[in-house]
Design an enzyme around this catalytic site. Sequence first.
Site, PDB file in Angstrom:
ATOM      1  N   ASP A 145       0.859  -1.184   0.000  1.00 34.63           N
ATOM      2  CA  ASP A 145       0.000   0.000   0.000  1.00 34.63           C
ATOM      3  C   ASP A 145       0.893   1.231   0.000  1.00 34.63           C
ATOM      4  O   ASP A 145       2.006   1.170  -0.506  1.00 34.63           O
ATOM      5  CB  ASP A 145      -0.961  -0.036   1.202  1.00 34.63           C
ATOM      6  CG  ASP A 145      -2.297   0.637   0.913  1.00 34.63           C
ATOM      7  OD1 ASP A 145      -2.292   1.837   0.580  1.00 34.63           O
ATOM      8  OD2 ASP A 145      -3.347  -0.022   1.007  1.00 34.63           O
ATOM      9  N   GLY A 166       4.863  -0.435  -3.968  1.00 27.42           N
ATOM     10  CA  GLY A 166       3.940   0.265  -3.098  1.00 27.42           C
ATOM     11  C   GLY A 166       3.120   1.263  -3.886  1.00 27.42           C
ATOM     12  O   GLY A 166       3.169   1.306  -5.116  1.00 27.42           O
ATOM     13  N   HIS A 167       2.369   2.079  -3.162  1.00 28.27           N
ATOM     14  CA  HIS A 167       1.482   3.061  -3.793  1.00 28.27           C
ATOM     15  C   HIS A 167       2.020   4.483  -3.696  1.00 28.27           C
ATOM     16  O   HIS A 167       1.288   5.443  -3.895  1.00 28.27           O
ATOM     17  CB  HIS A 167       0.088   2.997  -3.167  1.00 28.27           C
ATOM     18  CG  HIS A 167      -0.618   1.703  -3.420  1.00 28.27           C
ATOM     19  ND1 HIS A 167      -1.868   1.420  -2.917  1.00 28.27           N
ATOM     20  CD2 HIS A 167      -0.248   0.592  -4.104  1.00 28.27           C
ATOM     21  CE1 HIS A 167      -2.245   0.209  -3.285  1.00 28.27           C
ATOM     22  NE2 HIS A 167      -1.267  -0.321  -4.006  1.00 28.27           N
ATOM     23  N   GLY A 168       3.299   4.620  -3.349  1.00 26.49           N
ATOM     24  CA  GLY A 168       3.910   5.938  -3.304  1.00 26.49           C
ATOM     25  C   GLY A 168       3.674   6.659  -1.988  1.00 26.49           C
ATOM     26  O   GLY A 168       3.329   6.060  -0.970  1.00 26.49           O
TER      27      GLY A 168
END
Length: 397
Positions: free
Chosen positions: A220, A242-244
């Site tokens: 995430d 991941g999502h940054g």
Amino acid sequence: MAYTKAILILILTLFCYSSPSLSANPTYNVQSFGAKPDGKSDCTKAFLSAWGAACAATAPATIYVPKGRFLLGSNVYLSGKLCKNTAITIRIDGTLVAPSDYNALGKTEHWLQFERVTGVSIYGGTLDGQGAQLWACKNSGKSCPKGATSLAFYNSNNIVVSGLSSLNSQMFHILVDGCHNAKLINLQISAPGNSPNTDGIHVQQSSGVTIMNSHVATGDDCVSIGPGASNLWIENLACGPGHGISIGSLGWDMQEAGVQNVTVKTATFSGTENGVRVKTWARPSNGFVRDVLFQHVSMINVQNPIIIDQNYCPDHQNCPNQSSGVRVSQVTYKNIKGTSSTQAAMTFRCSSSNPCSGIKLQDIKLTYVNTLRRPTVAYCQNARGSSSGSVYPRSCW
């Protein structure tokens, strides 16, 4: 000669009287309280006893975790409410292990939880959340518990976490909520890219939080920033998978604290879903995001390198046909370069009722990794700003 001898005697006397104070700071080895480093025996009571002893000490105290695997089989709640000590160091050479059966933590939502503590420092060690069984349950679509955050700080001050590794957390790896002056340094956070809800570090309702020299690989957000976060400094961060880094989701509540004074400097994103993102729900709110700087950022094959999305409404539930009330202003993107895995390298999808303002772009170069070498583009909706230096793709203003 007699004078010199007298001075020597005086120095030795002072040394003898001062030496005990130099070594008087107590150290509490968890094994002395019954903890066994076999990874099977529940050491929760031993850790709580060591915490109680450190809290009762009148001098700065150290809780020591030697090498080995120490099972903490339930929620370890470390409260500062009755703690007299404001200088407790937890030095970890071993690994703290969560139960592999996620039901063992039940609905506690936390594994290691500190609340209302002051001056707690954690150095070294590894946290193994053993989240694989819970992720499998969630990914199968079954009804599963939410999961436990590995390390949480609530309403605490002057916190230091340095040199810690967090592996395979059930949910968030590290949570900072309602805290002031927290330093998270030299962290290694790791979970598979398909592990749901395993944010690396989540910060909300907190001020003066510093995150530096860390690597986050998770399923995430590498760092997620929630309502009420201010004066947040992130520097030298490596993210991927991941999502940054995400400011949001914001705007779920009508009355919600804003996010301000956030600096992200010298960061690298590799193969992530997003780079630097601001995300708000498409529903009424009095929240805001302002005074944010993203500077010296490298993107390597990132899906959405730069994105503001104020139309967040998963499954079109609880927010369809509404507009975000969160006001986004004074967000600066400076010296951001690298590659995008989609053509839309910059997306500013802002609120129709509260357009983004003061968006500043300076020295941007984001190219498309597609073998056809198509140019990247910028997409803008309800956004106002300015550009300086060389900006590619060309901005919308």
